[in-house]
Design a protein around this motif. Structure first.
Motif, PDB file in Angstrom:
ATOM      1  N   THR A  28       0.848  -1.191   0.000  1.00 16.92           N
ATOM      2  CA  THR A  28       0.000   0.000   0.000  1.00 16.92           C
ATOM      3  C   THR A  28       0.882   1.239   0.000  1.00 16.92           C
ATOM      4  O   THR A  28       1.716   1.386   0.901  1.00 16.92           O
ATOM      5  N   GLY A  54      -4.833  -9.685   5.149  1.00 19.87           N
ATOM      6  CA  GLY A  54      -3.833  -9.658   4.073  1.00 19.87           C
ATOM      7  C   GLY A  54      -2.806  -8.596   4.386  1.00 19.87           C
ATOM      8  O   GLY A  54      -2.583  -7.656   3.623  1.00 19.87           O
ATOM      9  N   GLU A  76      -1.774 -12.977   7.157  1.00 22.16           N
ATOM     10  CA  GLU A  76      -1.168 -12.903   5.818  1.00 22.16           C
ATOM     11  C   GLU A  76      -0.765 -14.310   5.405  1.00 22.16           C
ATOM     12  O   GLU A  76      -0.174 -15.047   6.180  1.00 22.16           O
TER      13      GLU A  76
END
Ligand code: SAH
Length: 202
Positions: A28, A54, A76
Motif C-alpha cells: 500500500t 492480508g 497474511e
C-alpha cells in the motif's frame, strides 16, 4: 503523530522482496495508507482492537499500532511477508501480532478491520474472501481500498451483509512497477477508500 511523520514511518516498511503476482502482493503506498489510518482515527476507530486482513509487510497494521490501536493483529498467507512485517513492527516500535494464515479461515474478530485486499486484477474475485471475512469479523467498522470499477460489487455486498457504507472516497494511488508484466515505471489507479459501519446492523 502528524500525518507527514506517519507517511515517513510507513515508507520505511519495505515491500515484499519477491512479490507474487498471483497473490497481488502490492504494498500500500504510504500516502493512501496514512489517509485510511487518519480517517479511522478521526472517527474514534483506533481506540480498540484492529485486524489487518492480508497484512503483507505490515504497513496498515503497524500504522494502526503507531496511532494507538491495541491490540493489533495481521493475517497474511505469505510467510516471507509475515517475517518482514514482524521485523518492520519491531523497527517502528509498534506492537502487532502477525500470523501466517488464510483470511478465509481466520476466526478472531476485532472492533475494526482494515484491508488492502487483492484488487482481482490477476484472479477474478480474489477480493471476495476478504469482504466475507471483513463482515464476519468486524464488530464496528471496515476501512478498505478497492478499485473504482468494483463499486457496484462492494455496495451490493455491503447491503447483503446488512452494513452501512458511510463513505466512498477516491484516493490518489500511484502503483510503482511491481511485477514483470508491469511495463511502465508507475501507473495511477482509480482507487476508493471505503468506510463501512457494521455495528448495530445485525
Ligand atoms: N496490506 C498490505 C499488503 C496488501 S497486498 C500492505 O498494506 O502493504 C494483499 C496481500 O494479501 C498480499 O500480501 C497477499 O499475499 C495477501 N493475500 C492474498 N490472498 C490472501 C488470503 N487468502 N489470505 C491471506 N492473505 C492473502
Amino acid at each position: 503523530m502528524r500525518r507527514a511523520e506517519l507517511v515517513r514511518r510507513l515508507e520505511s516498511v519495505p515491500p515484499p522482496t519477491h512479490p507474487r503476482s498471483d497473490l497481488e502482493q502490492v504494498v500500500t503506498p504510504a500516502e493512501p495508507a496514512a489517509e485510511l489510518l487518519f480517517t479511522a482515527l478521526a472517527a474514534g476507530d483506533l481506540a480498540g482492537s484492529v485486524l489487518d486482513l492480508g497484512s503483507g509487510t505490515g504497513r496498515l497494521a503497524i500504522g494502526a499500532g503507531l496511532l494507538g490501536a491495541s491490540p493489533v493483529a495481521g493475517v497474511e498467507v505469505d510467510p516471507e511477508s509475515v517475517a518482514l512485517a514482524r521485523a518492520a513492527a519491531t523497527d517502528a516500535g509498534a506492537v502487532v501480532e502477525f500470523a501466517t494464515g488464510d483470511v478465509g479461515g481466520w476466526t478472531r474478530s476485532a472492533d475494526v478491520v482494515v484491508m488492502n485486499p487483492p484488487f482481482g486484477a490477476q484472479r477474478l474475485h480474489a477480493d471476495r474472501p476478504f469482504w466475507d471475512a471483513a463482515y464476519r469479523l468486524a464488530g464496528r467498522s471496515v476501512y478498505a481500498f478497492a478499485l473504482a470499477e468494483s463499486r457496484t460489487f462492494i455496495a451490493r455486498r455491503a447491503v447483503a451483509a446488512n452494513a452501512h457504507v458511510l463513505e466512498t472516497r477516491p484516493v490518489a494511488w500511484g502503483l510503482p512497477r511491481t511485477f514483470p508484466h508491469h511495463t511502465r515505471r508507475r501507473v495511477a489507479l482509480s482507487v476508493d477508500l471505503w468506510t463501512i459501519r457494521t455495528e448495530g446492523t445485525e
